[in-house]
Motif scaffolding. Sequence first.
Motif, PDB file in Angstrom:
ATOM      1  N   ILE B 491      70.783 -19.181  30.204  1.00 56.32           N
ATOM      2  CA  ILE B 491      70.058 -20.405  29.867  1.00 56.32           C
ATOM      3  C   ILE B 491      68.619 -20.143  30.259  1.00 56.32           C
ATOM      4  CG2 ILE B 491      69.971 -22.915  30.186  1.00 56.32           C
ATOM      5  CD1 ILE B 491      72.845 -22.615  31.378  1.00 56.32           C
ATOM      6  N   MET B 492      67.699 -20.328  29.301  1.00 49.39           N
ATOM      7  CA  MET B 492      66.327 -19.923  29.635  1.00 49.39           C
ATOM      8  C   MET B 492      65.259 -20.829  29.047  1.00 49.39           C
ATOM      9  SD  MET B 492      65.340 -16.604  27.309  1.00 49.39           S
ATOM     10  CE  MET B 492      66.537 -15.445  27.911  1.00 49.39           C
ATOM     11  N   ASP B 496      56.593 -20.026  25.055  1.00 48.81           N
ATOM     12  CA  ASP B 496      56.115 -20.539  23.770  1.00 48.81           C
ATOM     13  C   ASP B 496      57.168 -21.367  23.042  1.00 48.81           C
ATOM     14  OD1 ASP B 496      57.877 -18.554  23.256  1.00 48.81           O
ATOM     15  OD2 ASP B 496      56.456 -17.231  22.223  1.00 48.81           O
ATOM     16  N   GLY B 497      58.303 -21.584  23.696  1.00 51.23           N
ATOM     17  CA  GLY B 497      59.355 -22.387  23.084  1.00 51.23           C
ATOM     18  C   GLY B 497      60.130 -21.653  22.006  1.00 51.23           C
ATOM     19  N   TYR B 524      68.669 -22.175  24.929  1.00 50.10           N
ATOM     20  CA  TYR B 524      67.265 -22.465  25.238  1.00 50.10           C
ATOM     21  C   TYR B 524      67.115 -23.926  25.635  1.00 50.10           C
ATOM     22  CZ  TYR B 524      66.474 -17.897  23.317  1.00 50.10           C
ATOM     23  OH  TYR B 524      66.522 -16.549  23.113  1.00 50.10           O
ATOM     24  N   VAL B 525      66.392 -24.161  26.708  1.00 51.19           N
ATOM     25  CA  VAL B 525      66.175 -25.532  27.190  1.00 51.19           C
ATOM     26  C   VAL B 525      64.700 -25.697  27.546  1.00 51.19           C
ATOM     27  CG1 VAL B 525      68.532 -25.878  28.053  1.00 51.19           C
ATOM     28  CG2 VAL B 525      66.793 -24.839  29.542  1.00 51.19           C
ATOM     29  N   MET B 541      74.845 -27.084  35.262  1.00 49.57           N
ATOM     30  CA  MET B 541      74.841 -26.261  34.051  1.00 49.57           C
ATOM     31  C   MET B 541      76.262 -25.873  33.655  1.00 49.57           C
ATOM     32  SD  MET B 541      71.555 -23.752  34.672  1.00 49.57           S
ATOM     33  CE  MET B 541      70.798 -23.964  36.276  1.00 49.57           C
ATOM     34  N   ARG B 542      77.101 -25.576  34.659  1.00 54.05           N
ATOM     35  CA  ARG B 542      78.479 -25.202  34.325  1.00 54.05           C
ATOM     36  C   ARG B 542      79.221 -26.363  33.684  1.00 54.05           C
ATOM     37  NH1 ARG B 542      78.257 -21.702  39.036  1.00 54.05           N
ATOM     38  NH2 ARG B 542      78.795 -23.464  40.366  1.00 54.05           N
ATOM     39  N   VAL B 543      78.933 -27.574  34.143  1.00 51.91           N
ATOM     40  CA  VAL B 543      79.574 -28.754  33.546  1.00 51.91           C
ATOM     41  C   VAL B 543      79.044 -28.955  32.121  1.00 51.91           C
ATOM     42  CG1 VAL B 543      79.770 -31.269  33.692  1.00 51.91           C
ATOM     43  CG2 VAL B 543      80.016 -29.877  35.762  1.00 51.91           C
ATOM     44  N   GLN B 544      77.710 -28.815  31.965  1.00 50.33           N
ATOM     45  CA  GLN B 544      77.095 -29.041  30.651  1.00 50.33           C
ATOM     46  C   GLN B 544      77.635 -28.089  29.584  1.00 50.33           C
ATOM     47  OE1 GLN B 544      72.936 -28.625  31.622  1.00 50.33           O
ATOM     48  NE2 GLN B 544      72.602 -30.844  31.756  1.00 50.33           N
TER      49      GLN B 544
END
Lengths: 552, 552
Positions: B491-492, B496-497, B524-525, B541-544
């Motif tokens: 997850i990163m 520049d999006g 991507y977040v 994050m693990r739940v999400q």
Amino acid sequence: MTAIVKGHPSTNDDSYQLNTTTLIRHSARNYPEREIVYRTADGGWGRYTYGDAYARIKRIANALTDLGVKPGDVVGILDWNSKRHFELYWAIPGTGAVMLQMNLRLAPEDVGYVATHGGASVVLVDESLLSVAESVAPFAPEVTWVVMSDKPLSEIATTLPNVRHLEDLVAKASPEIDWPMIDESSAYSACYTTGTTGRPKGVYYSHRAIYLHTLTQASSYGMSAADAVMLITPMFHSQSWGLPQSAVYVAAKIVLPGRYSAVDTDMLADVMIAENVTVANGAPAIFQPMLDYIETLDVKPDFSRTRLLSGATEPALSLMRGFHDLTGADFIHAYGATETAPMAFVNYGRKVTLQGKVTEDEWWSIKRYQGLPAGGVDVRIVDPEGNDLPHDGNSKGEVLLRGPWITARYHKLDDDADRFLDGYWRSGDIGTIDQNGYLKLADRLKDVIKSGGEWISSIDMENAIIAHPRVTEAAVIGVEHPKWQERPVVIMVTNDGEDVALAEIHELLHGAFAKWQLPDTILYVDALPRTSVGKLHKKVMRVQHGDLYRGA
Amino acid sequence: MTAIVKGHPSTNDDSYQLNTTTLIRHSARNYPEREIVYRTADGGWGRYTYGDAYARIKRIANALTDLGVKPGDVVGILDWNSKRHFELYWAIPGTGAVMLQMNLRLAPEDVGYVATHGGASVVLVDESLLSVAESVAPFAPEVTWVVMSDKPLSEIATTLPNVRHLEDLVAKASPEIDWPMIDESSAYSACYTTGTTGRPKGVYYSHRAIYLHTLTQASSYGMSAADAVMLITPMFHSQSWGLPQSAVYVAAKIVLPGRYSAVDTDMLADVMIAENVTVANGAPAIFQPMLDYIETLDVKPDFSRTRLLSGATEPALSLMRGFHDLTGADFIHAYGATETAPMAFVNYGRKVTLQGKVTEDEWWSIKRYQGLPAGGVDVRIVDPEGNDLPHDGNSKGEVLLRGPWITARYHKLDDDADRFLDGYWRSGDIGTIDQNGYLKLADRLKDVIKSGGEWISSIDMENAIIAHPRVTEAAVIGVEHPKWQERPVVIMVTNDGEDVALAEIHELLHGAFAKWQLPDTILYVDALPRTSVGKLHKKVMRVQHGDLYRGA
């Protein structure tokens, strides 16, 4: 005995036992590369590492087990400060057996008594001491003797019966071991006292006692892995003061000088310099000739990180300052006994906080004292009735000690009750504790004069009398008196064989002693009786003159 | 559990209990003049001595007894690193009661839970924390509150019911005390863990545990009476790592900075300089701004005798070298937890023996590791099945710890069996031990990715991915997978999006990770979820993303 108060349960597992094996495993694990320097049988020097030593220790432990040694057995050692002796410090107790230190300087009958009374089933003896072992063997008939040598057994001539060979056993032993967890109240080692009266008395140190003594000693002297520790005091004498254990615990370099005699102090000084020794233990009788030798050297060594731990007798100011001024070494007086494992008092480290509160001269005179109690040691000074005396620097009393490593009894001795009081060990030493907490010993209890319900220090009186220009030797003893319990009697030698007027002696004692303490009698002799090691033999004098006041 | 083997009886009295009171009595006896420097309520500074402190400690102990506190009772504290807090460290346990540390940074409900679950009957609270106490009080209805302040009670406004005033009680208390000898397995103090999951868990340290921790810590860091120790780590956080006790034991000068916030690091640096502090504890988050501040000073301080003890996270090389190059300070990484009292691993002191064996750069990279196990701590690293792994620097396993001060259970918790294995505490940390014996942590067990029967370190992967020039934040989590058990998911956040090609990420991971370990999925977040103290909130994050591979 003090009652033990139960509090709230903890979540620790307090059944995890304090074992000395933990100490060597710790340093072999964290510092396997640390060096140990040792003297070889031929007088040369060798070196190996903690890792090497630990590998040997595991094999020796297995070899002892193969020989039949079981937990609770007693295994004796007759050896110098050697590499094998060092290994046995860990191998024997690691199996759950007791390491019994045998003082090779005692009479054969006494060494045999120690082996037999101590319960030794096996004794390991260095090849160089086989003649001692042979003279001891008749007094220790139950012992299996194991010789330690680099030579094969076939090349060793001895009259010892059925002798075994350590290296043969080690060669056959497994290199791996699963150390037992030993009940921490079980004995790790045993030493016998060498009192001038009666048989030696046995002190059996528990694993717990030595573990705590080791950690406390390490911090008492600020020891660390950056130190190099030379064991001068024999490992059979109060375990070289527990220094082998604390040196291992901090992973210091260790220097084992092996066999040496009282005239080898030049060699000891040379090794100190060559190996950058920062901690060494001994006594003024060892350190004075070392200082004399260093004075002859063109280049003086830098001992500014070095602590010289000195016991036995009060060091002369000239010795302490001499080392300091010439080399930067810190000369540290310490006090203890076989019964105290031996660390009880240490004169180290307080200068930083007394700075500005005492003068430089006062500091040097404080440094001659026996020092401050080690952490965990409870101290009392008591009068003859067992009442506590104030810590005022004047009140003389017997020093009583209690703590995790202070003995609470003697091994297989039923009549030892007079040596203990309310859980404290009676040291037999008379001293004062001053306002700063420093102990200063005045006399041995047996030499002190009990007169009119007070104590008179024979040593203080002797030191005052010896100042007379015509007196060459003087002893003061207490002689039984029907009215005063005891009276001081002076026995002296003069340089011209002529008497000294009693008034002149009284004048020397004026001020330091009360009028009622002054002696009435001076006896003149050609020479004072002395023991085999040169100490005044006051017991003999008391017997010779015990009737002086009978019927007075 | 290991079987305990009985050996030969000793002559020690092993019923003499290890009590923490011995430590303060020892130093008050030997070093009454030693200074303690403390911050006052108004932000000024005061100083008094060990002798003064010990006189206060005796009175406070009597005051608590007068208040009804009995052996086995639990007495809580809500305070900064203050003078009174320091006194309570000795006064409460000296009576046989337990000192319960209450973390003032927890939510009021959790603090109340600690008081109630911990069994506190009395809680002492600093006046400055009355608002905290007032918010906690509804969750701790059984507690008697005692306020600590220099002001009289009449000038203190609080909604706490029936509040008492410590100084009023102390003024009425006797100055003399006959300390009880407390069963050494009784609790000295208690701390609660602050895990992100579930309720805090209680660890109750025995007197024996703390006594041994204290002596071991003193020698682990080479502490002596020449040191000046500043307690930066809160005394409610793993007892400021046991440093208050070891500082007292060696009779170091103690500096208590009182109440300070994260922005007060300039003040801490100024005090360090003014008081010649030689030992201080903290974390990179504290030490980095201190270094930044020192860099602005015209005259750089001489910290060449100073050891900075740093925990929590691996220190940056620039921080360690920065302190060393600028001031001479030795930056020491250490590792432990509430459950380990907390000293378990220490990275100190081996340079002397590794000299010539490692390069200067290798030495600095070794210094970033968590270090070597402290004396008396047994260590294992095990795979998921509990098998021991080799100490080869590569094999990653969970770190298991056992020893006299490592907890063996949690207070009043029945379902804690999964946190212990064969008498060892499971740290939940994953790491390697290298050939030199150094521990290097790789990850938390709960954050490690269990894939194909092996473990993948999320932290190692994150550190590799963050090297990509466009990645500003990255987290790697394990997501359940029907075939592989778990798979790594990245997850990163990019600068520049825009997305980064998976192949570019694989290239960064090439070499350090096996092919099967490479992630298949990047999410991507805009920002990564973080906890209140700024740590990555991987649980969230693990739940999400837990369903990502469901049905795959």
